[in-house]
Design a protein around this motif. Structure first.
Motif, PDB file in Angstrom:
ATOM      1  N   SER A 128       9.895  25.433  74.542  1.00 45.27           N
ATOM      2  CA  SER A 128       8.748  24.568  74.864  1.00 45.27           C
ATOM      3  C   SER A 128       8.954  23.864  76.198  1.00 45.27           C
ATOM      4  O   SER A 128       8.040  23.799  77.023  1.00 45.27           O
ATOM      5  CB  SER A 128       8.523  23.533  73.766  1.00 45.27           C
ATOM      6  OG  SER A 128       8.123  24.160  72.587  1.00 45.27           O
ATOM      7  N   ASN A 129      10.144  23.341  76.407  1.00 49.77           N
ATOM      8  CA  ASN A 129      10.441  22.659  77.671  1.00 49.77           C
ATOM      9  C   ASN A 129      10.337  23.612  78.853  1.00 49.77           C
ATOM     10  O   ASN A 129       9.781  23.267  79.895  1.00 49.77           O
ATOM     11  CB  ASN A 129      11.832  22.016  77.641  1.00 49.77           C
ATOM     12  CG  ASN A 129      11.886  20.795  76.757  1.00 49.77           C
ATOM     13  OD1 ASN A 129      10.860  20.189  76.451  1.00 49.77           O
ATOM     14  ND2 ASN A 129      13.071  20.435  76.325  1.00 49.77           N
ATOM     15  N   TYR A 130      10.863  24.813  78.691  1.00 47.52           N
ATOM     16  CA  TYR A 130      10.788  25.813  79.757  1.00 47.52           C
ATOM     17  C   TYR A 130       9.324  26.153  80.062  1.00 47.52           C
ATOM     18  O   TYR A 130       8.897  26.180  81.217  1.00 47.52           O
ATOM     19  CB  TYR A 130      11.556  27.078  79.370  1.00 47.52           C
ATOM     20  CG  TYR A 130      11.423  28.179  80.394  1.00 47.52           C
ATOM     21  CD1 TYR A 130      12.244  28.206  81.518  1.00 47.52           C
ATOM     22  CD2 TYR A 130      10.466  29.181  80.253  1.00 47.52           C
ATOM     23  CE1 TYR A 130      12.112  29.210  82.478  1.00 47.52           C
ATOM     24  CE2 TYR A 130      10.326  30.177  81.201  1.00 47.52           C
ATOM     25  CZ  TYR A 130      11.154  30.188  82.308  1.00 47.52           C
ATOM     26  OH  TYR A 130      11.002  31.173  83.252  1.00 47.52           O
ATOM     27  N   GLU A 143       6.618  24.459  79.449  1.00 40.25           N
ATOM     28  CA  GLU A 143       5.914  23.311  80.002  1.00 40.25           C
ATOM     29  C   GLU A 143       6.120  23.209  81.518  1.00 40.25           C
ATOM     30  O   GLU A 143       5.211  22.840  82.253  1.00 40.25           O
ATOM     31  CB  GLU A 143       6.423  22.040  79.315  1.00 40.25           C
ATOM     32  CG  GLU A 143       5.498  20.857  79.418  1.00 40.25           C
ATOM     33  CD  GLU A 143       6.004  19.711  78.575  1.00 40.25           C
ATOM     34  OE1 GLU A 143       6.535  18.760  79.151  1.00 40.25           O
ATOM     35  OE2 GLU A 143       5.882  19.795  77.328  1.00 40.25           O
ATOM     36  N   LYS A 144       7.304  23.558  81.972  1.00 42.89           N
ATOM     37  CA  LYS A 144       7.638  23.442  83.394  1.00 42.89           C
ATOM     38  C   LYS A 144       7.294  24.684  84.203  1.00 42.89           C
ATOM     39  O   LYS A 144       7.026  24.591  85.399  1.00 42.89           O
ATOM     40  CB  LYS A 144       9.134  23.155  83.547  1.00 42.89           C
ATOM     41  CG  LYS A 144       9.548  21.806  83.044  1.00 42.89           C
ATOM     42  CD  LYS A 144      11.044  21.620  83.142  1.00 42.89           C
ATOM     43  CE  LYS A 144      11.451  20.305  82.504  1.00 42.89           C
ATOM     44  NZ  LYS A 144      12.902  20.179  82.399  1.00 42.89           N
TER      45      LYS A 144
END
Length: 123
Positions: A44-46, A48-49
Motif C-alpha cells: 500500500s505504501n509503495y 501510494e507513492k
C-alpha cells in the motif's frame, strides 16, 4: 518469513505474488497472518507513492453504482427529479449540476470528489 521493503517494481510484483499465495491458503499460521498484514502495508505504501490512480469519470461512477445496486435509468430519474435530466447526464449531454451532485452523493453514496471531476460533454 523474510519480509523486505517494497521499493521497486520487482519488489512490488514479488510482494503481490506472495500476498496472493497467502490469501489462497484456507488456514494460515499466526506468522503467515503477520506476514500478510505486513506485506499489505508495504505494498500500500509503495502504491501510494509510485502508482498514479486517476479518479473515475463521474458518469462511469454513476453507471457502476447503478449496476451495483440494480438501479435503472428510471430509478435515477426519481433521484434527480426528471427523466429527461437523468438521460442528459448519463449521455453526457450536460455537466452535472451542484444539486445533482448533492442528490447523487446522498442517494447513491458516491463521493463528491468523484462527482465533481471534469468530463467531456457531447453536445
Amino acid at each position: 518469513m523474510k519480509i523486505q521493503p517494497v521499493i521497486s517494481k520487482t519488489d512490488h510484483k514479488s510482494a503481490l505474488k506472495r500476498i496472493e499465495t497467502l490469501m489462497d491458503r484456507e488456514k494460515k499460521s499466526r506468522n503467515e497472518e503477520i506476514e500478510l498484514e505486513t506485506l499489505f502495508v508495504l505494498v500500500s505504501n509503495y502504491e501510494e507513492k509510485h502508482i498514479l490512480i486517476f479518479p473515475p469519470d463521474p458518469i462511469d461512477a454513476i453507471r457502476f453504482r447503478m449496476e451495483q445496486q440494480g438501479l435503472t435509468q428510471k430509478d435515477l430519474s426519481k433521484i434527480l427529479g426528471s427523466k429527461h435530466r437523468a438521460s442528459e447526464y448519463l449521455n453526457k449531454k450536460i455537466p452535472l449540476s451542484i444539486e445533482a451532485i448533492r442528490k447523487l452523493n446522498n442517494s447513491l453514496g458516491i463521493s463528491g470528489d468523484i462527482l465533481i471531476q471534469k468530463y467531456t460533454t457531447k453536445r
